[in-house]
Design a protein around this motif. Sequence first.
Motif, PDB file in Angstrom:
ATOM      1  N   ALA B  57       0.811  -1.209   0.000  1.00 51.95           N
ATOM      2  CA  ALA B  57       0.000   0.000   0.000  1.00 51.95           C
ATOM      3  C   ALA B  57       0.845   1.261   0.000  1.00 51.95           C
ATOM      4  N   ASP B  58       2.043   1.204   0.611  1.00 48.84           N
ATOM      5  CA  ASP B  58       2.797   2.451   0.746  1.00 48.84           C
ATOM      6  C   ASP B  58       3.716   2.718  -0.443  1.00 48.84           C
ATOM      7  N   ALA B  59       3.639   1.882  -1.502  1.00 50.11           N
ATOM      8  CA  ALA B  59       4.449   2.155  -2.681  1.00 50.11           C
ATOM      9  C   ALA B  59       4.092   3.516  -3.251  1.00 50.11           C
ATOM     10  N   LYS B  60       2.809   3.784  -3.302  1.00 48.20           N
ATOM     11  CA  LYS B  60       2.384   5.125  -3.720  1.00 48.20           C
ATOM     12  C   LYS B  60       1.277   5.513  -2.755  1.00 48.20           C
ATOM     13  N   GLY B  61       1.277   6.722  -2.273  1.00 49.40           N
ATOM     14  CA  GLY B  61       0.355   7.128  -1.212  1.00 49.40           C
ATOM     15  C   GLY B  61      -1.070   6.669  -1.465  1.00 49.40           C
ATOM     16  N   GLU B  62      -1.591   5.861  -0.540  1.00 50.36           N
ATOM     17  CA  GLU B  62      -2.911   5.281  -0.767  1.00 50.36           C
ATOM     18  C   GLU B  62      -3.976   6.376  -0.761  1.00 50.36           C
ATOM     19  N   ASP B  63      -3.796   7.374   0.102  1.00 50.06           N
ATOM     20  CA  ASP B  63      -4.770   8.458   0.165  1.00 50.06           C
ATOM     21  C   ASP B  63      -4.874   9.161  -1.174  1.00 50.06           C
ATOM     22  N   ARG B  64      -3.657   9.409  -1.755  1.00 47.92           N
ATOM     23  CA  ARG B  64      -3.678  10.158  -3.006  1.00 47.92           C
ATOM     24  C   ARG B  64      -4.317   9.336  -4.113  1.00 47.92           C
ATOM     25  N   SER B  65      -4.047   8.006  -4.135  1.00 50.05           N
ATOM     26  CA  SER B  65      -4.658   7.224  -5.224  1.00 50.05           C
ATOM     27  C   SER B  65      -6.169   7.177  -5.093  1.00 50.05           C
ATOM     28  N   SER B  66      -6.678   7.047  -3.853  1.00 46.59           N
ATOM     29  CA  SER B  66      -8.137   6.952  -3.746  1.00 46.59           C
ATOM     30  C   SER B  66      -8.771   8.278  -4.117  1.00 46.59           C
ATOM     31  N   ALA B 126     -11.692   3.484 -12.630  1.00 48.89           N
ATOM     32  CA  ALA B 126     -11.538   4.263 -11.395  1.00 48.89           C
ATOM     33  C   ALA B 126     -12.457   3.739 -10.303  1.00 48.89           C
ATOM     34  N   GLY B 127     -13.680   3.347 -10.687  1.00 47.92           N
ATOM     35  CA  GLY B 127     -14.636   2.857  -9.698  1.00 47.92           C
ATOM     36  C   GLY B 127     -14.179   1.561  -9.060  1.00 47.92           C
ATOM     37  N   LEU B 128     -13.753   0.586  -9.891  1.00 46.16           N
ATOM     38  CA  LEU B 128     -13.307  -0.701  -9.345  1.00 46.16           C
ATOM     39  C   LEU B 128     -12.072  -0.520  -8.478  1.00 46.16           C
ATOM     40  N   PHE B 129     -11.175   0.364  -8.938  1.00 42.83           N
ATOM     41  CA  PHE B 129      -9.950   0.591  -8.163  1.00 42.83           C
ATOM     42  C   PHE B 129     -10.281   1.193  -6.803  1.00 42.83           C
ATOM     43  N   SER B 130     -11.231   2.154  -6.782  1.00 46.36           N
ATOM     44  CA  SER B 130     -11.531   2.748  -5.466  1.00 46.36           C
ATOM     45  C   SER B 130     -12.282   1.763  -4.582  1.00 46.36           C
ATOM     46  N   ILE B 131     -13.080   0.840  -5.181  1.00 44.17           N
ATOM     47  CA  ILE B 131     -13.712  -0.205  -4.355  1.00 44.17           C
ATOM     48  C   ILE B 131     -12.621  -1.075  -3.734  1.00 44.17           C
ATOM     49  N   PHE B 132     -11.609  -1.443  -4.565  1.00 46.10           N
ATOM     50  CA  PHE B 132     -10.505  -2.269  -4.049  1.00 46.10           C
ATOM     51  C   PHE B 132      -9.798  -1.558  -2.900  1.00 46.10           C
ATOM     52  N   LEU B 133      -9.507  -0.251  -3.088  1.00 43.95           N
ATOM     53  CA  LEU B 133      -8.806   0.499  -2.032  1.00 43.95           C
ATOM     54  C   LEU B 133      -9.643   0.558  -0.768  1.00 43.95           C
ATOM     55  N   ALA B 134     -10.976   0.728  -0.942  1.00 47.24           N
ATOM     56  CA  ALA B 134     -11.834   0.812   0.241  1.00 47.24           C
ATOM     57  C   ALA B 134     -11.824  -0.506   1.002  1.00 47.24           C
ATOM     58  N   ILE B 135     -11.928  -1.632   0.249  1.00 49.40           N
ATOM     59  CA  ILE B 135     -11.924  -2.938   0.916  1.00 49.40           C
ATOM     60  C   ILE B 135     -10.576  -3.174   1.600  1.00 49.40           C
ATOM     61  N   ALA B 136      -9.479  -2.805   0.900  1.00 48.55           N
ATOM     62  CA  ALA B 136      -8.147  -2.994   1.486  1.00 48.55           C
ATOM     63  C   ALA B 136      -8.013  -2.184   2.765  1.00 48.55           C
ATOM     64  N   ALA B 137      -8.541  -0.949   2.751  1.00 49.52           N
ATOM     65  CA  ALA B 137      -8.444  -0.095   3.941  1.00 49.52           C
ATOM     66  C   ALA B 137      -9.208  -0.710   5.106  1.00 49.52           C
ATOM     67  N   VAL B 138     -10.419  -1.243   4.850  1.00 45.29           N
ATOM     68  CA  VAL B 138     -11.215  -1.857   5.919  1.00 45.29           C
ATOM     69  C   VAL B 138     -10.480  -3.064   6.480  1.00 45.29           C
ATOM     70  N   LYS B 139      -9.926  -3.894   5.562  1.00 46.47           N
ATOM     71  CA  LYS B 139      -9.233  -5.113   5.976  1.00 46.47           C
ATOM     72  C   LYS B 139      -8.048  -4.772   6.878  1.00 46.47           C
ATOM     73  N   SER B 140      -7.223  -3.811   6.444  1.00 48.96           N
ATOM     74  CA  SER B 140      -6.030  -3.510   7.241  1.00 48.96           C
ATOM     75  C   SER B 140      -6.435  -2.868   8.558  1.00 48.96           C
ATOM     76  N   GLY B 141      -7.555  -2.121   8.529  1.00 45.09           N
ATOM     77  CA  GLY B 141      -8.044  -1.519   9.767  1.00 45.09           C
ATOM     78  C   GLY B 141      -8.413  -2.564  10.802  1.00 45.09           C
ATOM     79  N   ILE B 142      -9.028  -3.684  10.338  1.00 42.47           N
ATOM     80  CA  ILE B 142      -9.451  -4.724  11.283  1.00 42.47           C
ATOM     81  C   ILE B 142      -8.234  -5.435  11.866  1.00 42.47           C
ATOM     82  N   GLU B 143      -7.228  -5.682  11.002  1.00 34.76           N
ATOM     83  CA  GLU B 143      -6.068  -6.431  11.484  1.00 34.76           C
ATOM     84  C   GLU B 143      -5.261  -5.651  12.510  1.00 34.76           C
ATOM     85  N   ASP B 144      -5.253  -4.318  12.385  1.00 30.47           N
ATOM     86  CA  ASP B 144      -4.455  -3.522  13.329  1.00 30.47           C
ATOM     87  C   ASP B 144      -5.040  -3.680  14.679  1.00 30.47           C
TER      88      ASP B 144
END
Lengths: 499, 144
Positions: B57-66, B126-144
């Motif tokens: 995720a940190d290869a390129k700023g996740e916030d900026r990509s979303s 763009a839509g599918l990519f932002s869905i992927f980013l949203a799911i990835a963000a939720v997943k990493s949030g739960i694991e933390d």
Amino acid sequence: MSFIPWYFALPLLGAFLIPILNKIWKPLVLIFTTAITFALFILSLYGIAVVHEIPMVVYKMGNWPPPLGIVMAFDAMSAFMTLVIAVIAFAANIFSLQYLRTYTGQGKFYTLFMLIIAGMMGLVVTGDLFNMFVFLEIAAIASYALVAFGTEAEELEASFKYMVIGEIGSLTFLLAIALLYAKVSTLNLADVSNVLQTFRYSPIFWTILGMMIFAFSIKAALVPFHSWLPDAHPAAPAPISSLLSGVFIKVLGIYTMARLIFNVFGLSRATDPVFFNLLIGFGLISIVIAGLIALAQRDYKRLLGFSSVSQIGYVLVGFGIGNFEGVTGAIFFILAHALAKGLLFLTSGSVVDATGTRDLNKLAGCGEKMPTTAWSYRIGALSLIGLPPFIGFWAKFYIVKGALKAGLLWIALAAVLLSGLTLAYLLKIESHVFMKKGKNDYKEAPFLMRFSMVFLVILILIAGLGFNYVFDLIIGPAAHALLRGLEYAQLVFASVINF
Amino acid sequence: MKGMSLIVKSITNVVIGFIFIYGIYIILHGHLTPGGGFAGGVILAGAFILRIIAFGADAKGEDRSSLTASVFESVGGLLFLGVALAGMAITGIFFLNFLPKGVPLALSSAGIIPICNIAIGIKVSAGLFSIFLAIAAVKSGIED
């Protein structure tokens, strides 16, 4: 007649522009959405004026003629529904400007809000079956996201439940469209209606109709399929509850059902009395069961949710009576219930905003401190119960008149007596929240929230006092448009050549 | 996340360009061959998603990509609606195919349909990519 695409193009434009505007300057979003809902309000008034002159306006998308291309078929019933949508959307929009000040993600909220309006507007102006499904899904999916907008456990659970049950309805509708398309090889509503008559009353005819009625019963939350509504509508933010209960269930469930039964399948009480008696039966079951459950609720918004299930039953009874007065009553009821229930959910938003709770046992004393909210609630409730001079009275009056004219004395009696049930559960909120004295320091709602409540109160009063004008201009033509029956198809094809 | 092994990263660097070109090919030939805006957009989103999976995720700023993804999603929608409204502005008919149709089966033919395909391609990717980013963000949030 190029005003028709604007009904869904304007809110779609809003939905796509808002995420960009939100990054430039946030207040711009609020101004922009208000401008769009107001423009839709004006546009729908213009639409009413147009169908007063021309009974049917057909718009060819991309200039393709009807059986091949998609057409927008705009008649008095569509014009009526666009007006109801626009009024409630405008009030909900004004209300949300201040109600949402404690929420984050306003850009996302208004994007979804615009999408839900675009879906509903498109659904009522389209003359194409598959187009109907697409717009229905736009509105439905936006509503799933809006129900979950609070993102607490309760909202997410409600949204998930709503989504699973709602999609069963949507996919059944899609399957019915697929079966129908396999049989008639066309998706244009007018053309479908023509071809359907060649195998009228065959088993496949009833199968398709049954599947569609099942799908729309889920969307309208009629009693065996209502379990999602009392969770989903209270979980949404108050302006969205108001939009969902006020117009959403009627557009996705009742309008589509009425349009298909009367204009496409071409059923009428004269030829199919059993079917129409079944509609009345379903309506009465909804009124009684949901009304009784509403009596036992202790949550302000949940009680109103059950009340919506109950009141939708009246609309179905009106359509089931099937003569001109009955259908007029049902259409009057759509308007009356949209205004009244929209208003009641806005008052719930105002109360929740001031107190932070929806539990009726903890809300004592709101009446003294919040006079505008309390009186708005009272007027909305009186209109819903059906007391003159409010518009709710005329709705019930026409249903009763239609029932008597059709010789259904016991239904007329039931419609009047069951108002007592409505009175009982609405009095529960009145007594617990507004009449009971209590020590507190609640503040009255801010200006814009009061403004939208008063706006709806004034509309209820105007529509009730000037009901004959409302009847002549809006309701009567809409009832005629539905009762036109199979002439709908000929009118659509005739109107194409004119324009 | 640091991403996956060096082998995966090197292969990703090689194939990502081909996936991207293939997606653009599918979009541009939407009016001639099977495929079109939606299918091509999914392939484009696949290229973006592959990059995030391989490099972390940190290869390129996740916030900026979303953020960029949501802007592009709106741009795709606006472009599609703009084409429809341009038909209305120029000829008075919503969604009219007002551009010259050209020679059948040529790349630049069929009027507004290629433009609509491009708009859908932008929106879907763009839509599918932002869905992927949203799911990835939720997943990493739960694991933390």
